[in-house]
Write a protein that holds these residues in place. Structure first.
Motif, PDB file in Angstrom:
ATOM      1  N   ALA A 127       9.015  49.537  28.106  1.00  0.00           N
ATOM      2  CA  ALA A 127       8.326  48.948  29.253  1.00  0.00           C
ATOM      3  C   ALA A 127       8.539  49.798  30.499  1.00  0.00           C
ATOM      4  O   ALA A 127       9.610  50.389  30.678  1.00  0.00           O
ATOM      5  N   PRO A 128       7.520  49.876  31.388  1.00  0.00           N
ATOM      6  CA  PRO A 128       7.761  50.506  32.697  1.00  0.00           C
ATOM      7  C   PRO A 128       8.919  49.783  33.392  1.00  0.00           C
ATOM      8  O   PRO A 128       8.959  48.558  33.439  1.00  0.00           O
ATOM      9  N   TRP A 129       9.829  50.537  33.941  1.00  0.00           N
ATOM     10  CA  TRP A 129      11.094  49.924  34.329  1.00  0.00           C
ATOM     11  C   TRP A 129      11.720  50.705  35.462  1.00  0.00           C
ATOM     12  O   TRP A 129      11.776  51.929  35.441  1.00  0.00           O
ATOM     13  N   PHE A 130      12.149  49.982  36.491  1.00  0.00           N
ATOM     14  CA  PHE A 130      12.869  50.612  37.607  1.00  0.00           C
ATOM     15  C   PHE A 130      13.736  49.536  38.236  1.00  0.00           C
ATOM     16  O   PHE A 130      13.227  48.526  38.725  1.00  0.00           O
ATOM     17  N   ASP A 131      15.031  49.736  38.212  1.00  0.00           N
ATOM     18  CA  ASP A 131      15.950  48.730  38.741  1.00  0.00           C
ATOM     19  C   ASP A 131      17.260  49.431  39.066  1.00  0.00           C
ATOM     20  O   ASP A 131      17.602  50.457  38.467  1.00  0.00           O
ATOM     21  N   ASP A 132      18.013  48.857  39.996  1.00  0.00           N
ATOM     22  CA  ASP A 132      19.210  49.531  40.496  1.00  0.00           C
ATOM     23  C   ASP A 132      20.496  49.140  39.780  1.00  0.00           C
ATOM     24  O   ASP A 132      21.584  49.531  40.202  1.00  0.00           O
ATOM     25  N   GLY A 133      20.418  48.358  38.707  1.00  0.00           N
ATOM     26  CA  GLY A 133      21.618  47.917  38.020  1.00  0.00           C
ATOM     27  C   GLY A 133      22.097  48.900  36.961  1.00  0.00           C
ATOM     28  O   GLY A 133      21.530  49.977  36.766  1.00  0.00           O
ATOM     29  N   ILE A 134      23.171  48.515  36.268  1.00  0.00           N
ATOM     30  CA  ILE A 134      23.682  49.287  35.130  1.00  0.00           C
ATOM     31  C   ILE A 134      23.077  48.698  33.865  1.00  0.00           C
ATOM     32  O   ILE A 134      23.273  47.523  33.550  1.00  0.00           O
ATOM     33  N   TRP A 135      22.318  49.523  33.142  1.00  0.00           N
ATOM     34  CA  TRP A 135      21.570  49.060  31.968  1.00  0.00           C
ATOM     35  C   TRP A 135      22.076  49.771  30.713  1.00  0.00           C
ATOM     36  O   TRP A 135      22.482  50.934  30.766  1.00  0.00           O
ATOM     37  N   ARG A 136      22.025  49.060  29.614  1.00  0.00           N
ATOM     38  CA  ARG A 136      22.412  49.614  28.311  1.00  0.00           C
ATOM     39  C   ARG A 136      21.345  49.298  27.285  1.00  0.00           C
ATOM     40  O   ARG A 136      20.563  48.357  27.455  1.00  0.00           O
ATOM     41  N   GLU A 137      21.353  50.056  26.217  1.00  0.00           N
ATOM     42  CA  GLU A 137      20.399  49.829  25.122  1.00  0.00           C
ATOM     43  C   GLU A 137      20.979  48.806  24.153  1.00  0.00           C
ATOM     44  O   GLU A 137      22.181  48.822  23.852  1.00  0.00           O
ATOM     45  N   SER A 138      20.144  47.907  23.678  1.00  0.00           N
ATOM     46  CA  SER A 138      20.600  46.908  22.706  1.00  0.00           C
ATOM     47  C   SER A 138      20.891  47.579  21.366  1.00  0.00           C
ATOM     48  O   SER A 138      20.354  48.648  21.064  1.00  0.00           O
ATOM     49  N   PRO A 139      21.743  46.976  20.544  1.00  0.00           N
ATOM     50  CA  PRO A 139      22.101  47.594  19.265  1.00  0.00           C
ATOM     51  C   PRO A 139      20.906  47.872  18.348  1.00  0.00           C
ATOM     52  O   PRO A 139      20.930  48.841  17.593  1.00  0.00           O
ATOM     53  N   ASP A 140      19.855  47.050  18.439  1.00  0.00           N
ATOM     54  CA  ASP A 140      18.685  47.281  17.585  1.00  0.00           C
ATOM     55  C   ASP A 140      17.695  48.271  18.180  1.00  0.00           C
ATOM     56  O   ASP A 140      16.659  48.575  17.581  1.00  0.00           O
ATOM     57  N   GLY A 141      18.001  48.789  19.379  1.00  0.00           N
ATOM     58  CA  GLY A 141      17.132  49.776  19.992  1.00  0.00           C
ATOM     59  C   GLY A 141      15.837  49.228  20.544  1.00  0.00           C
ATOM     60  O   GLY A 141      14.961  50.011  20.949  1.00  0.00           O
ATOM     61  N   GLN A 142      15.709  47.909  20.654  1.00  0.00           N
ATOM     62  CA  GLN A 142      14.453  47.298  21.087  1.00  0.00           C
ATOM     63  C   GLN A 142      14.411  46.975  22.576  1.00  0.00           C
ATOM     64  O   GLN A 142      13.348  46.803  23.152  1.00  0.00           O
ATOM     65  N   HIS A 143      15.571  46.868  23.219  1.00  0.00           N
ATOM     66  CA  HIS A 143      15.628  46.433  24.609  1.00  0.00           C
ATOM     67  C   HIS A 143      16.643  47.245  25.407  1.00  0.00           C
ATOM     68  O   HIS A 143      17.603  47.792  24.855  1.00  0.00           O
ATOM     69  N   ARG A 144      16.429  47.289  26.721  1.00  0.00           N
ATOM     70  CA  ARG A 144      17.475  47.616  27.681  1.00  0.00           C
ATOM     71  C   ARG A 144      17.950  46.301  28.275  1.00  0.00           C
ATOM     72  O   ARG A 144      17.172  45.377  28.468  1.00  0.00           O
ATOM     73  N   TRP A 145      19.242  46.211  28.583  1.00  0.00           N
ATOM     74  CA  TRP A 145      19.744  44.987  29.199  1.00  0.00           C
ATOM     75  C   TRP A 145      20.684  45.326  30.346  1.00  0.00           C
ATOM     76  O   TRP A 145      21.375  46.337  30.329  1.00  0.00           O
ATOM     77  N   ARG A 146      20.688  44.471  31.357  1.00  0.00           N
ATOM     78  CA  ARG A 146      21.497  44.686  32.553  1.00  0.00           C
ATOM     79  C   ARG A 146      22.793  43.892  32.438  1.00  0.00           C
ATOM     80  O   ARG A 146      22.777  42.698  32.149  1.00  0.00           O
ATOM     81  N   GLY A 147      23.927  44.555  32.675  1.00  0.00           N
ATOM     82  CA  GLY A 147      25.231  43.938  32.510  1.00  0.00           C
ATOM     83  C   GLY A 147      25.855  43.492  33.822  1.00  0.00           C
ATOM     84  O   GLY A 147      25.170  43.184  34.790  1.00  0.00           O
ATOM     85  N   ASN A 148      27.202  43.459  33.829  1.00  0.00           N
ATOM     86  CA  ASN A 148      28.000  43.017  34.973  1.00  0.00           C
ATOM     87  C   ASN A 148      27.600  41.619  35.422  1.00  0.00           C
ATOM     88  O   ASN A 148      27.356  41.353  36.601  1.00  0.00           O
TER      89      ASN A 148
END
Length: 434
Positions: A127-148
């Protein structure tokens, strides 16, 4: 320092002598419909996540993106709002929306691949994506997710899950929600009353330890009690009831009475005011022990009525006023809440082109509220005199309004209006023709 009662009298005088204009001719229910449609069409992800801020295209990012810091928070609150919409109207669309929010919350609990690690938000990997957080890839490689993740996100998830479970969930759904809730609560309890992030370290705003709530953040005592109580009720497991009783015996309910610091208005954290409300609502709905319930009512009284300094009662905060009316039966506060909702200015949320689009679509007129010149920050400004905000429930109403004529790079939702309005409707404080 002026006593809160005197402040309230002064506020009433201000409203009487300073003209307050209605910036649109929408009824309350029609305004709710416009905000409901806007969220559904412009802020909901395909999986139901509610994205707080819609970032308009720029030369560097020529597509719509979203700030996702409070996605779990917004999704939990929207789940409650749509549940109360269904309670009020019987609308099947509202029930379907609320059900989608539960699924989105469950996704946010699972996307990290770590048991009990809640994500603030997630997006598909392509997905088009722009955000200032810390993001990681999900284990299945389908999503980015924001932590903290913070206590805010957990608080709202628990709140929305409780409201949905109370009114809409069947047995299968209730079991699913109970599992989701237990995963989060277990992780926090097992890690010494801390939210542990993906890296194995406590998150910045994820502390509920006894020393922490005693000395630094009494509010988090209520937030911990809320989640453990909900887990006890939804799962039916004795271990959560024992955990809850243990927290009470260690003074958490008593500490929670100080959830709202008695600070001067300009120093008050109005974001925390909402978190306190989200925690107190399930606790006061579920707790029937008079002594324990007394602690929660004391917390509610200090939060709403204040002490040396005023509480939220003088601010005409619609959700706070409806909640206080629900807990105490004091009718006048419902009228203040209704008036606030009536005067919520659309340009608090949207640019003029968006307002014009919805005016043509829904057949209403909009005339911007004139901003009355005032530098008096000793009393809260009426809702029509406040600046743009992503959430007027967390906005400091003592701050002078900014210029709402300016075209802003972000547009935001009317979820603050919706959760207030649908709570009021569901609890008999207004009717469908207002």
């Amino acid at each position: 320092m002026t006593h809160p009662a005197a402040r309230l009298t002064l506020l009433s005088w201000l409203i009487a002598v300073v003209p307050i204009w209605a910036s649109d001719d929408l009824s309350l229910v029609r305004k709710a419909r416009v905000f409901d449609v806007d969220i559904a069409e412009r802020f909901l992800a395909m999986d139901g996540q509610v994205r707080p801020r819609r970032r308009l295209p720029t030369a560097d990012h020529p597509y719509v993106t979203y700030n996702m810091a409070d996605t779990a928070y917004m999704t939990g609150i929207y789940c409650a709002a749509q549940t109360w919409r269904h309670v009020s109207t019987g609308d099947a669309e509202a029930a379907q929306n609320a059900r989608a929010e539960i699924a989105a919350l469950r996704h946010l609990v699972r996307v990290s691949g770590r048991r009990g690690v809640l994500a603030r938000g997630s997006v598909p990997i392509d997905a088009p994506w722009f955000d200032d957080g810390i993001w990681r890839e999900s284990p299945d490689g389908q999503h980015r997710w924001r932590g903290n993740v913070s206590s805010d996100q957990v608080d709202a998830l628990m709140f929305g899950s409780f409201v949905y479970s109370t009114h809409l969930a069947d047995k299968r759904e209730r079991d699913t929600i109970a599992q989701m809730v237990s995963e989060i609560v277990d992780s926090i309890v097992e890690n010494g009353y801390r939210i542990i992030g993906y890296d194995g370290e406590p998150t910045r705003w994820g502390h509920y330890e006894h020393d922490y709530v005693s000395a630094k953040e009494p509010m988090n005592a209520l937030l911990l009690l809320q989640m453990v109580k909900i887990a006890a009720v939804l799962t039916g497991e004795d271990r959560y009831s024992r955990e809850y009783d243990g927290l009470v015996s260690r003074g958490y309910a008593r500490i929670g009475e100080r959830a709202r610091p008695d600070d001067p208005p300009l120093e008050a954290n109005h974001s925390d005011d909402v978190l306190i409300a989200l925690a107190l609502f399930p606790l006061l709905e579920l707790e029937d022990d008079p002594a324990i319930r007394g602690h929660y009512l004391n917390a509610a009284r200090r939060w709403f009525r204040g002490g040396v300094n005023p509480g939220v009662d003088v601010e005409s905060n619609p959700l706070a006023n409806f909640l206080w009316r629900h807990w105490t039966g004091q009718r006048g506060y419902a009228l203040q809440a209704i008036e606030t909702l009536r005067h919520v200015p659309l340009d608090m949320k949207w640019n003029r082109a968006t307002i014009a689009m919805y005016a043509a679509r829904f057949g209403f007129t909009f005339i911007p509220d004139p901003i009355v010149a005032s530098d008096d920050e000793s009393i809260p400004f009426p809702i029509g005199q406040r600046g743009r905000t992503w959430n007027f429930l967390v906005q400091n109403p003592y701050l002078k309004a900014g210029n709402r004529l300016t075209h802003a790079p972000f547009e935001t939702t009317g979820l603050d209006y919706l959760v207030s309005y649908w709570f009021g409707r569901a609890h008999g404080m207004m009717n469908a023709v207002q």
